[in-house]
Design an enzyme around this catalytic site. Structure first.
Site, PDB file in Angstrom:
ATOM      1  N   LYS A  22      39.813  40.691  34.813  1.00 42.66           N
ATOM      2  CA  LYS A  22      39.549  41.024  33.402  1.00 42.66           C
ATOM      3  C   LYS A  22      40.741  41.738  32.787  1.00 42.66           C
ATOM      4  CE  LYS A  22      37.256  44.851  32.185  1.00 42.66           C
ATOM      5  NZ  LYS A  22      37.663  45.630  30.994  1.00 42.66           N
ATOM      6  N   ASN A  23      41.221  42.794  33.459  1.00 44.74           N
ATOM      7  CA  ASN A  23      42.293  43.599  32.871  1.00 44.74           C
ATOM      8  C   ASN A  23      43.599  42.825  32.755  1.00 44.74           C
ATOM      9  OD1 ASN A  23      40.562  45.753  32.556  1.00 44.74           O
ATOM     10  ND2 ASN A  23      41.195  46.785  34.441  1.00 44.74           N
ATOM     11  N   CYS A 118      34.961  52.034  26.328  1.00 48.11           N
ATOM     12  CA  CYS A 118      34.081  52.891  27.118  1.00 48.11           C
ATOM     13  C   CYS A 118      34.314  54.368  26.791  1.00 48.11           C
ATOM     14  CB  CYS A 118      34.339  52.681  28.610  1.00 48.11           C
ATOM     15  SG  CYS A 118      33.552  51.224  29.278  1.00 48.11           S
ATOM     16  N   ARG A 123      41.728  58.927  26.416  1.00 47.07           N
ATOM     17  CA  ARG A 123      42.559  57.729  26.615  1.00 47.07           C
ATOM     18  C   ARG A 123      43.418  57.419  25.383  1.00 47.07           C
ATOM     19  NH1 ARG A 123      38.417  53.309  29.065  1.00 47.07           N
ATOM     20  NH2 ARG A 123      40.238  52.532  30.131  1.00 47.07           N
ATOM     21  N   ASP A 309      38.784  52.701  38.813  1.00 51.68           N
ATOM     22  CA  ASP A 309      37.730  51.738  38.488  1.00 51.68           C
ATOM     23  C   ASP A 309      36.842  51.381  39.676  1.00 51.68           C
ATOM     24  OD1 ASP A 309      38.306  51.611  35.822  1.00 51.68           O
ATOM     25  OD2 ASP A 309      39.388  49.722  35.899  1.00 51.68           O
ATOM     26  N   ARG A 401      30.711  43.211  30.165  1.00 52.09           N
ATOM     27  CA  ARG A 401      32.107  43.339  29.767  1.00 52.09           C
ATOM     28  C   ARG A 401      33.051  43.072  30.936  1.00 52.09           C
ATOM     29  NH1 ARG A 401      33.572  48.496  28.556  1.00 52.09           N
ATOM     30  NH2 ARG A 401      35.566  47.553  28.079  1.00 52.09           N
TER      31      ARG A 401
END
Length: 423
Positions: A22-23, A118, A123, A309, A401
């Site tokens: 995903k990232n 999120c 961040r 993560d 997600r």
């Protein structure tokens, strides 16, 4: 809203296919903005975040087609007719800020909303902005938007020295630097596999990049980039998550496509906890060496350290470990929001600032719990697999997600799990 019902029912056995990252995909997609030629991504994950990035790119004038059931993304930005990334889309996902560098580099200007995502700490995007300013960009924050303009003649090569390794800022700077005039050096660059994957894709498009995967990346700007076809790297977070399923439940599971090089620090902790991890031609085969895992201490760090993560998922495992484990979160504040939910299932967890102390119990008990963010959602599912009775995880839109077909993948190896449709 939908929920996930999990019933603990013993060991898991079989194969779980691991999707593209995903990232990585969310970073590769904005790279299409750097060129007027097609960029095609294969091994793309089928996730709501990918749909959000698709909508954002389309709003800017890019063409994005989802092929082969969503596993291939065919993109073209030959007609980049809008340089305004609107709040209504950007607020849904932090990765949206990654359109800023490419638009500024190619079109000389951009207006991008400050992003959302999120709720796991501030961040901030200040490092993204400082990197672009170093390349000569004129930036102004106004009404929740970044208004950016490149100098006459375009962005210029620069030395960018990050105070700490930021994945997103490294990605934005790397993309922008490919079209900047002269040489850019990114110092204290992030070293994640997703950065390496982005550099390989950009190089296939004609960029001149050296040093990705190390703390210093050098980019020699070129006049234009072309098209390319690129395979998205395996998702190391999904890989680690599913490796924990047999760790928690027992049994033996092979995570198809997994490579040790993606999760070495994580595997070191699994080994210390009493798990066997073997790299095969098919992927990574995982099994418990004994009846119960042992407590281990974990500190999250930038790659190649233990991934933040995977912290929530690791905590789920350690809830039933023999002994006391300490987990220290050094990447994001507010990232223990799953701890109270695990406590509802009988876990013994004490949180003090950035550290969580977990005392293992013999068995967790099923309970209604609520997902607070993406990784927390899957940690509760993992805990439910090992719990006595039924666990109902609500607010699973977080899960969508970052994880495709969770119910299908876990059911295939023997888990008792189903998705309950909301009204």
């Amino acid at each position: 809203m939908d929920s996930i019902l999990v019933t603990g029912n013993g060991p898991l056995n079989g194969d779980i296919p691991i999707a593209g990252a995903k990232n990585a995909c969310l970073t590769l997609m904005p790279a299409t903005l750097l060129s007027d030629e097609p960029l095609t991504l294969t091994n793309a994950p089928r996730l709501s975040d990918i749909k959000t990035m698709t909508a954002l790119l389309q709003s800017l004038g890019a063409e994005v087609s989802s092929l082969q059931g969503g596993q291939v993304l065919a993109m073209s930005s030959h007609d980049l007719n809008n340089l305004h990334a609107d709040y209504d889309i950007v607020r849904k996902m932090r990765a949206s800020i990654l359109v800023l560098g490419p638009m500024l580099a190619r079109a000389g200007q951009a207006v991008v909303s400050l992003p959302g995502g999120c709720a796991i700490g501030a961040r901030p995007v200040d490092l993204h902005l400082k990197a672009l300013e170093a390349m000569g960009a004129d930036l102004e924050l106004r009404d929740g938007y970044v208004h950016a303009k490149a100098p006459a003649g375009g962005l210029r090569g620069a030395v960018i020295d990050f105070p700490f390794a930021s994945v997103g800022a490294t990605e934005n700077a790397l993309m922008a630097a490919t079209l900047a005039k002269g040489t850019t050096v990114i110092r204290n660059a992030a070293r994640e596999p997703e950065i390496v994957d982005l550099a390989e894709c950009l190089r296939a498009m004609g960029a001149q990049i050296e040093g990705e995967g190390s703390s210093e990346i050098t980019i020699q700007g070129v006049d234009r980039l072309g098209g390319a076809t690129h395979r998205v790297v395996t998702d190391r977070i999904e890989l680690g998550t599913y490796m924990l399923a047999p760790a928690i439940c027992g049994g033996e599971v092979t995570c198809l496509g997994g490579k040790l090089s993606l999760v070495e620090a994580f595997v070191e902790k699994l080994d210390a906890a009493g798990l066997s991890v073997e790299e095969t031609e098919k992927g990574l085969k995982v099994a418990r060496r004994g009846d119960r895992v042992k407590a281990v201490d974990v500190v999250t760090e930038p790659f190649p350290g233990f991934p933040t993560d995977l912290q929530a998922q690791m905590m789920a495992l350690l809830c039933t470990a023999e002994g006391v484990s300490n987990l220290e979160e050094k990447i994001f504040e507010n990232r223990f929001m799953h701890a109270p939910e695990l406590t509802r299932m009988g876990a013994k967890i004490e949180v003090h600032g950035g550290t969580a102390r977990v005392t293992g119990v013999d068995r967790l008990k099923g309970a209604p719990v609520m997902a607070t963010d993406l990784r927390a959602s899957v940690s509760l599912i993992l805990a439910g697999l090992a719990a006595e009775g039924e666990t109902v995880v609500s607010r699973v839109y977080h899960l969508d997600r970052g994880y495709e077909h969770v119910v299908r993948k876990l059911s295939a190896v023997g888990a008792k799990i189903e998705r309950i449709k909301g009204e």
